[in-house]
Enzyme design. Structure first.
Site, mmCIF file in Angstrom:
data_model
loop_
_atom_site.group_PDB
_atom_site.id
_atom_site.type_symbol
_atom_site.label_atom_id
_atom_site.label_comp_id
_atom_site.label_asym_id
_atom_site.label_seq_id
_atom_site.Cartn_x
_atom_site.Cartn_y
_atom_site.Cartn_z
ATOM 1 N N LYS A 50 0.848 -1.197 0.000
ATOM 2 C CA LYS A 50 0.000 0.000 0.000
ATOM 3 C C LYS A 50 0.882 1.246 0.000
ATOM 4 O O LYS A 50 2.096 1.157 0.237
ATOM 5 C CB LYS A 50 -0.923 -0.033 1.225
ATOM 6 C CG LYS A 50 -0.195 -0.048 2.573
ATOM 7 C CD LYS A 50 -1.135 -0.450 3.706
ATOM 8 C CE LYS A 50 -0.401 -0.471 5.031
ATOM 9 N NZ LYS A 50 -1.214 -1.061 6.112
ATOM 10 N N TYR A 106 14.411 30.326 9.163
ATOM 11 C CA TYR A 106 13.175 31.042 9.477
ATOM 12 C C TYR A 106 13.020 31.248 10.979
ATOM 13 O O TYR A 106 13.268 30.345 11.778
ATOM 14 C CB TYR A 106 11.959 30.261 8.968
ATOM 15 C CG TYR A 106 11.714 30.412 7.480
ATOM 16 C CD1 TYR A 106 11.443 31.661 6.928
ATOM 17 C CD2 TYR A 106 11.737 29.309 6.649
ATOM 18 C CE1 TYR A 106 11.209 31.803 5.563
ATOM 19 C CE2 TYR A 106 11.491 29.436 5.281
ATOM 20 C CZ TYR A 106 11.234 30.688 4.750
ATOM 21 O OH TYR A 106 11.006 30.818 3.411
#
Ligand SMILES: *Cc1c(COP(=O)(O)O)cnc(C)c1O
Length: 387
Positions: A52, A270
Site C-alpha cells: 500500500k 526562518y
C-alpha cells in the site's frame, strides 16, 4: 558515497539526477532479500507483501515485480487505484484491497480479478449478491477486528459467520485480523488478540488464516497460513527493542548548494530559532519538507534546551546536526566538524543511509519510520538498484 555527476539517468520519477534536489535510491535486491528472510521466519506460512501507499514510498511499479520475481504471490494494497496499478505490473498474483469495499465497485474488482477485504455486513452482503448474480464464487478476505476498533467485523459477528449461507455465494479465501501493537513486547492487548483470533480459527477452520504484520512475524505462534509484512520489507525494524534484522532499502541524498561561515550569536533559518554558540560553518542542502523530509526534525535552541532530538545528516563521512528550521526546499546543517576543504558546493549529503536508518529519522522527527518512508516526496530523482 555516490557521485551525483556520474548518475545514470534515473527511471520511475523520470527526473534526471542533476536536475533534482535529491536522489532517492531504492534497493530492490534488499526488498527481495528481506521478503525471503521474513518467509524463512514464517514457519512454513505463505509470505505475502503489503504494498500500500505506493509500496511504502518505494514505488509499486518496480517493487511489485521485484517481489513477484522473488516468489511472492499475494499482495495487499489500501486502495482500489493501487490495486489496479499492482495488477498492471503483475497479471498473476492475488491482490487484496485492505480499505474495504465501496458500494458499486464490485464490477471493477471482478474486471481486474482483485479481492476485496470484507469488514462489515453490508460489504459481505454486496459481494455475495454480486457473485450470486454473476454465478461465480469470487474470492474475498474476511476481516475481523480483535481490538483495533478501526476496520472489520466485531468478534461476535466474526464467530457467527460459521454456517452463514452468504459464505457459499463467494469464496472466503482468507480470514484476517490486525495487531494493535505487535512491536511492543508485553503489550497485553497482543495476547488478547492472539486468543480471539484462535477462537475465530476454531469457528471457521476451513478458511486460511492471517494475523501477523511485520512485527507479528517475530511473535511465537502467530504465523497461521499467511503473513502480511509491510514495513520490514522496506528495511524498517520490526523489533524496535532489538537490533534491526532487516537490510536497508532506501537511501536519500541531497547536495550542498552553498557554504557560509557565521559568527557566534548569528541565527540560521526562518524565525531565527537557532543561534550559533561560536563561529560555525553552515551548509545549505537542497532537500526540504516539500520533499517529505519532516519539518519536525528542525533544530532549535528550545529543543536543545529540552533535550529533544533533531535531524542529522552525513557530510564527508561525518555526522552533522541540523541548524535551524527545515524549510520547504532546504535544510541547513552545522558542518563545522567537517575538516576544511572536505566539503564543497555540489557535494552529496546523506539524509537516509550510511547508518542513519528510517527508524532513526522518524525518532529525530518525533514520528515513526513508516511516516518517513511513505512521505518521501515525488521530487527526487529516483534510482533503483539490485533489480
Ligand atoms: C499496513 C498493514 C499491514 C502491514 O503492516 P506492517 O506493520 O507495515 O508490516 C498488515 N496488515 C494490515 C491489515 C495493514 O493495514
Amino acid at each position: 558515497m555516490n557521485d551525483f555527476s556520474s548518475m545514470e539517468t534515473p527511471h520511475g520519477a523520470g527526473i534526471p539526477a542533476l536536475e533534482a534536489g535529491g536522489l532517492l535510491t531504492v534497493d530492490l535486491g534488499a526488498i527481495a532479500a528481506n521478503w525471503r528472510s521474513l518467509r524463512e521466519r514464517a514457519n512454513g506460512a505463505e509470505a505475502a507483501a503489503v504494498v500500500k501507499a505506493d509500496a511504502y514510498g518505494t514505488g509499486i511499479e518496480h517493487t511489485v515485480p521485484a517481489l513477484h520475481r522473488a516468489g511472492c504471490r499475494t499482495f495487499f494494497v489500501a486502495h482500489l487505484s493501487e490495486a489496479a496499478r499492482a495488477r498492471g505490473v503483475c497479471p498473476e498474483a492475488a491482490i487484496y484491497v485492505l480499505n474495504g469495499f465501496l458500494p458499486g465497485t464490485a464490477g471493477t474488482y471482478a474486471g481486474l480479478a482483485l479481492r476485496p477485504v470484507l469488514g462489515s455486513q453490508g460489504e459481505i452482503e454486496e459481494w455475495a449478491a454480486f457473485c450470486r448474480a454473476e454465478g461465480t464464487r469470487r474470492p474475498a478476505a474476511l476481516h475481523v477486528d480483535t481490538g483495533m476498533n478501526r476496520l472489520g467485523l466485531s468478534l461476535p459477528e466474526g464467530l457467527a459467520l460459521a454456517g452463514d449461507p452468504r459464505l457459499t455465494a463467494f469464496e472466503p479465501a482468507l480470514l484476517m485480523s490486525h495487531f494493535v501493537g505487535a512491536e511492543e513486547p508485553g503489550n497485553p492487548v497482543t495476547a488478547r488478540q492472539i486468543e480471539a483470533f484462535a477462537a475465530l480459527r476454531r469457528a471457521l477452520p476451513e478458511i486460511r488464516a492471517s494475523l501477523a504484520n511485520s512485527s507479528g512475524i517475530f511473535l511465537p505462534g502467530t504465523q497461521h497460513d499467511l503473513v502480511r509484512p509491510g514495513y520490514a520489507l522496506y528495511g524498517g525494524n520490526p523489533t524496535p527493542e532489538r537490533p534491526n534484522p532487516m537490510r536497508p532499502v532506501v537511501r536519500l541524498e541531497g547536495r550542498v548548494i552553498q557554504l557560509r561561515e557565521i559568527r557566534a550569536g548569528e541565527t540560521v533559518g526562518y524565525n531565527g530559532t537557532w543561534a550559533a554558540q561560536g563561529p560555525r560553518r553552515i551548509a545549505t542542502v537542497s532537500v526540504g519538507y516539500a520533499d517529505g523530509y519532516p519539518r519536525a526534525a528542525s533544530a532549535t535552541d528550545a529543543k536543545a534546551r529540552a533535550g529533544s532530538a533533531a535531524g542529522e545528516a552525513i557530510v564527508a563521512g561525518i555526522r552533522c546536526p541540523f541548524a535551524g528550521r527545515v524549510s520547504m526546499d532546504l535544510i541547513t546543517l552545522d558542518v563545522t566538524a567537517v575538516p576544511d576543504g572536505a566539503v564543497k558546493r555540489g557535494d552529496p549529503v546523506t539524509l537516509i543511509g550510511d547508518g542513519i536508518d528510517i527508524d532513526e529519522v522518524g525518532r529525530r522527527a518525533g514520528t515513526i519510520g513508516y511516516e518517513i518512508l511513505t512521505g518521501l516526496g515525488r521530487r527526487y530523482a529516483l534510482r533503483t538498484v539490485g533489480g
